[in-house]
Scaffold this active site. Structure first.
Site, mmCIF file in Angstrom:
data_model
loop_
_atom_site.group_PDB
_atom_site.id
_atom_site.type_symbol
_atom_site.label_atom_id
_atom_site.label_comp_id
_atom_site.label_asym_id
_atom_site.label_seq_id
_atom_site.Cartn_x
_atom_site.Cartn_y
_atom_site.Cartn_z
ATOM 1 N N HIS A 188 0.818 -1.210 0.000
ATOM 2 C CA HIS A 188 0.000 0.000 0.000
ATOM 3 C C HIS A 188 0.848 1.255 0.000
ATOM 4 C CE1 HIS A 188 -3.430 -2.587 0.904
ATOM 5 N NE2 HIS A 188 -4.063 -1.635 0.251
ATOM 6 N N GLU A 427 -8.552 -8.302 -30.588
ATOM 7 C CA GLU A 427 -7.160 -8.552 -30.217
ATOM 8 C C GLU A 427 -6.626 -9.843 -30.846
ATOM 9 O OE1 GLU A 427 -6.900 -8.494 -25.926
ATOM 10 O OE2 GLU A 427 -8.794 -9.526 -25.690
ATOM 11 N N ASP A 451 -2.302 -7.742 -27.352
ATOM 12 C CA ASP A 451 -2.494 -9.102 -27.853
ATOM 13 C C ASP A 451 -2.556 -9.136 -29.380
ATOM 14 O OD1 ASP A 451 -2.436 -10.903 -25.696
ATOM 15 O OD2 ASP A 451 -4.345 -10.118 -24.978
ATOM 16 N N CYS A 498 -7.435 0.292 -26.780
ATOM 17 C CA CYS A 498 -7.156 0.287 -25.337
ATOM 18 C C CYS A 498 -5.846 -0.399 -25.004
ATOM 19 C CB CYS A 498 -8.307 -0.347 -24.560
ATOM 20 S SG CYS A 498 -8.524 -2.087 -24.936
HETATM 21 C C1 PEP Z 1 -4.535 -5.860 -25.052
HETATM 22 O O1 PEP Z 1 -4.354 -7.048 -25.299
HETATM 23 O O2 PEP Z 1 -4.108 -4.921 -25.772
HETATM 24 C C2 PEP Z 1 -5.286 -5.477 -23.847
HETATM 25 C C3 PEP Z 1 -5.629 -4.224 -23.629
HETATM 26 O O3 PEP Z 1 -5.567 -6.448 -22.952
HETATM 27 P P1 PEP Z 1 -4.481 -7.041 -21.909
HETATM 28 O O4 PEP Z 1 -3.222 -6.222 -22.022
HETATM 29 O O5 PEP Z 1 -5.110 -6.966 -20.582
HETATM 30 O O6 PEP Z 1 -4.304 -8.436 -22.435
HETATM 31 MG MG MG Z 2 -5.504 -8.565 -24.232
#
Ligand code: PEP
Ligand code: MG
Length: 540
Positions: A188, A427, A451, A498
């Site tokens: 923490h 992905e 991914d 993302c």
């Molecule tokens: C990704 O694969 O780009 C993603 C955002 O998911 P994670 O990094 O959690 O696999």
């Molecule tokens: Mg991913």
């Protein structure tokens, strides 16, 4: 001059005088007593006072670092009330006829050792908390004052370890940075450092003799420099000046639109791993949450988190975001994220294995519990759901069938739900290639470039040896991104990114040209990306 490498838990540059914080070792004597009842009453009074102090600390921390980071003090209060902990202290006083100080110290040590020997990192980190609460009770029993004033001028604080209560009691205006030998990125204290945006290092080989010397903390490079030469000091003054100027300029962007010079607006959201990251999301003025990796709830638990536990976490996030969009990704475990109680088989190729939506569709009871919690939380804000690791239309149809039946079940129980957008992560190359078909069945796409790069280039993202080959700028990845945005638009749905590539400001203009509608990045990347969006001339 001494240069020490350490692990950074929060970036930034600090230059200043070093203060070595040595905790007063509690020299507890095993004093014999005869009035055990009186001694137990003395302990109980001290405990009550400790609870009051912690309550006040909680209030202070809520004001300074937000409710989630402050929560540790509620945990401390709960620990003080723990039956085993109290029984052990009372039992020690009664059977050994010893003073309360000694009983608290031995119980505290025993419990701390027990936590330290646990496998789970979360419980390991609780060892410091038990020590912390025990020391507080002992200080009260001894009539000593609270540990508040560790420093009265801005310093780089050196400590073997820092307890969360010590960290939060420090006056931020008097603290430039902290460097500890112990601690983990999961503790923490590290979390508080990040929330307070203080450059901080752990695992540093610190020495008491550094006290009062000049020091430099480079939280970007994981470096602690003691007694720097004039040249190094000058170099770091320049580095810090440039860093401060950059940060100040970014602050001016708060409250401003994410809009290109030609008037194209982009939604700029933040990625989070748990509700504790919300303070940073708000501090960096993100327009919403584009990816909430919900697996934290499962990774932190000893057993499947219940519907109510999940509901409470999701509700808290949507309520805190006050009507801004919150996209929660359903469970994405498997591959590198293993959870013991799922009892998943060992696999030769886990990244290509039983993970994410494949687990949810095979074990619908787990999936339904999460969906029920999500839909219940949707009544309290602007919640969207997205599904990871999709490869086929068939999967999407199965998901929609389950989600429809969950909604019907909730409606039959008279439970209110809100309007929820349902999207998928793109992905896998398969999903990108059939995104024209997938777009007909969902409300949005969010491209997971981490991914997508791994599967497009056939490069294990976990393998550090392959780092030089892991190129998210590869034309194949960029072609997929454009294809997905185009296919989404043809069906009238929006497309975001993302994955980590979304924060790569060398590509921001390209993404906007491709028609990307949303970027979701780590909280600290929100303002840098906003700056670049606003400088883009882009006409879509
Ligand atoms: C990704 O694969 O780009 C993603 C955002 O998911 P994670 O990094 O959690 O696999
Ligand atoms: Mg991913």
């Amino acid at each position: 001059m001494v240069e020490i490498s350490a692990k950074s838990v929060c970036g930034g540059i600090a230059i200043g005088r070093i203060k070595y914080f040595s905790k007063k070792e509690n020299d507890i004597r095993r004093k014999k007593i005869t009035d055990t009842k009186g001694e137990i009453a003395r302990y109980q009074k001290a405990k009550e006072e400790a609870v009051n102090q912690l309550g006040a600390l909680y209030e202070k921390a809520v004001d300074e670092v937000g409710e989630d980071s402050a929560e540790i003090f509620n945990v401390h209060i709960m620990m003080l009330d723990d039956e085993d902990y109290n029984d052990s202290i009372i039992n020690t006083i009664t059977t050994q006829e010893v003073c309360a100080e000694y009983a608290v110290a031995t119980t505290g040590d025993n419990f701390a050792d027990m936590f330290a020997n646990m496998e789970d990192d979360y419980f390991k980190a609780r060892s410091a908390d038990v020590k912390d609460i025990s020391e507080r009770v002992i200080r009260i029993l001894e009539g000593a004052s609270d540990n508040a004033a560790i420093t009265d001028e801005p310093v780089i604080l050196l400590a073997e370890d820092l307890a969360p209560s010590e960290t939060v009691q420090l006056d931020k205006s008097k603290l430039l940075s902290f460097v500890t030998r112990l601690g983990s990125s999961n503790s923490h204290t590290a979390i508080l450092a990040r929330t307070m945006a203080l450059p901080a290092l752990i695992g540093a080989d610190i020495k008491e003799e550094y006290d009062e010397l000049m020091g430099i903390v480079d939280g970007y490079e994981g470096k602690f420099i003691v007694d720097p030469s004039a040249d190094v000091l000058e170099k770091y003054f320049d580095k810090k000046k440039a860093d401060d100027e950059k940060k100040a300029l970014l602050q001016e962007l708060k409250g401003k639109d994410n809009i290109t010079k030609s008037g194209k607006k982009i939604n700029l959201y933040a990625n989070i791993g748990n509700p504790g990251d919300l303070a940073a999301v708000l501090a960096n003025d993100a327009g919403g949450i584009g990816l909430f990796r919900s697996e934290f709830l499962y990774l932190e638990s000893e057993d499947y988190p219940s519907e109510d536990e999940q509901f409470a976490a999701y509700k808290k996030v949507v309520e805190t975001m006050g009507g801004k969009k919150v996209i929660i990704r359903t469970l994405d475990i498997g591959a590198d994220k293993q959870v013991d109680y799922f009892n998943l088989d060992k696999e030769d190729n886990p990244a290509l294995g039983f993970r994410a939506i494949r687990i949810c569709l095979t074990r619908p009871e787990i999936f339904r519990t999460q969906l029920r919690a999500l839909y219940r939380a949707s009544a309290f804000g602007n919640l969207a759901i997205m599904y990871p690791m999709i490869i086929s239309v068939d999967e999407v149809l199965k998901i929609k069938e389950i989600s429809k039946s969950v909604r019907e079940e909730l409606a039959a129980e008279g439970i209110k739900t809100g309007r929820v957008e349902e999207g998928i992560m793109i992905e896998t190359p398969a999903a990108a290639l059939i995104s024209d078909e997938l777009a007909k069945h969902v409300d949005f796409f969010s491209i997971g470039t981490n991914d997508l790069t791994q599967y497009t280039l056939a490069i294990d993202r976990q393998n550090s040896k392959l780092e030089p080959f892991y190129n998210s700028h590869h034309p194949a990845v960029l072609k997929f991104i454009k294809m997905v945005a185009d296919n989404g638009h043809k069906e009238g749905i929006w497309t975001g990114i993302c994955g980590e590539l979304g924060a790569d400001t060398t590509l921001t203009e390209k993404f906007i040209e491709m028609g990307i509608d949303e970027l979701s990045v780590s909280p600290k990347s929100v303002l840098p990306v906003r700056r670049v969006i606003r400088s883009c001339p882009t006409n879509e």
